[in-house]
Design a protein around this motif. Structure first.
Motif: not given
Length: 377
Positions: A169-178
């Motif tokens: 979940l953390t990776g998905l949120l970070l990936g969306a911002v990137i």
């Protein structure tokens, strides 16, 4: 002649000057390079919570950037064009997941009942068939399975799974911002990394970056097209045969197609197992035949035509990349290994290519002008 009283000196030869010494020097240099590469790989694996979102966002941005560029040409500012592309993509993904969940919810009871019936038939075969197992042996096997599921190792595994879910979940949120910033300011981010280079190396890095984006975008779009064909054909076959969870299984086939060589096959085997449990061996055999036919169509026609030109990788290289990626990062490594290998090969082939590529330079300048116009807007 040697003069008496005068000491004759012979030129000393270094131990590193002969062929063996040069081999030793090269070997030491190779070991140092391999050690540094191993340290880099180890550091990337330890920072996978950051590295994986960056890699995924980069690959997705390479595939989606033509949509953003098209919207910019229609007069939309960069931020609005990026939001439109991302909302459309996320909305499509959310709708697909909702349909899959609804399909599983509606047909889960039927599948559980079919699985229970299949287990009963299996138990009857084990007791009355050629194996001749007793009911006591089967009961003991069930109790052992229950004890295994309730063991401390399984519970620890479930706890680790919950931790992994939080990381995902953390990776998905970070990936969306990137992904948002790569789509919006990708050109300026790339130019930032080019600043320390001189003119000659900057031109080379710019050419490598352009071709890498083309390779990644072509790979993702080509794989999506092949996956869509696999999904339509196998999903239609499952619907016609009346296999439960046809929509969910078709979605798994689509996602599995992004793992080269083995993804679609594993998804097809899963569909055949569901058909075996719910519909019997004849239907499962038909599903297997359909999956084999689709894989042959993909391997002999679709993949070479649609994806082959983008990758230019031999199947053995793809297999080795899949193996290494799976060892290092599991299923995520299997998904990312092939595009990373393709980009690596692009860097190798473009490193010493000619700088006089007139067909590439206008594309770079055009993208640069688009970004400048969007920033001004």
């Amino acid at each position: 002649m040697e003069q008496p009283g005068v000491q004759q000196t012979r030129p000393s030869r270094s131990l590193w000057a002969d062929s063996f010494g040069r081999t030793a020097v090269r070997s030491a240099q190779s070991l140092i390079v391999l050690t540094l590469a191993g340290c880099v790989v180890y550091a990337l694996v330890q920072l996978k919570l950051v590295v994986i979102p960056v890699l995924v966002a980069t690959i997705v941005a390479a595939a989606v950037s033509p949509v953003v560029t098209f919207l910019k040409r229609k007069g939309l500012p960069a931020a609005l064009a990026t939001w439109a592309a991302m909302i459309t993509g996320l909305g499509t993904l959310g709708l697909t997941l909702w349909l899959v969940w609804r399909n599983i919810r509606d047909e889960s009871e039927q599948l559980v009942a079919s699985a229970t019936e299949g287990l009963d038939e299996l138990q009857t075969f084990l007791t009355d068939g050629p194996l001749g197992l007793s009911d006591a042996q089967i009961t003991e096997a069930r109790e052992s399975a229950q004890d295994l599921l309730g063991s401390e190792s399984v519970q620890n595994g479930a706890l680790a799974g919950a931790t992994a879910a939080a990381e995902v979940l953390t990776g998905l949120l970070l990936g969306a911002v990137i992904l948002f910033f790569l789509l919006k300011d990708g050109r300026r981010i790339f130019e930032f990394f080019l600043r320390p280079l001189d003119a000659r190396h900057e031109k080379r890095a710019e050419r490598i970056g352009l071709h890498s984006v083309r390779v990644l975008g072509g790979y993702v779009r080509g794989t999506a097209l092949v996956a869509l064909v696999d999904t339509v054909v196998i999903g239609a076959a499952l619907l016609i045969l009346g296999v439960p969870l046809a929509l969910s299984l078709a979605t798994i086939v689509f996602l599995g197609a992004f793992v080269p060589l083995i993804g679609a096959t594993v998804a097809g085997i899963l569909a055949a197992l569901v058909a075996l449990v719910a519909n019997g061996p004849v239907t499962a055999l038909i599903v297997i035949v359909v999956v084999i036919a689709v894989n042959q169509l993909e391997g002999d026609f679709l993949a070479p035509v649609v994806i082959g030109k983008a990758l230019s990788l031999h199947p053995l290289v793809i297999l080795l990349a899949l193996t290494v990626g799976t060892i290092l990062a599991g299923i995520v490594g299997a998904l990312l290994s092939v595009p990373i290998a393709a980009v690596g090969w692009t860097i190798v082939t473009e490193w010493n290519a000619s700088n006089q590529e007139s067909d590439d330079v206008p594309a770079i300048d055009e993208q640069h002008d688009l970004d400048d116009d969007s920033v001004t807007a």
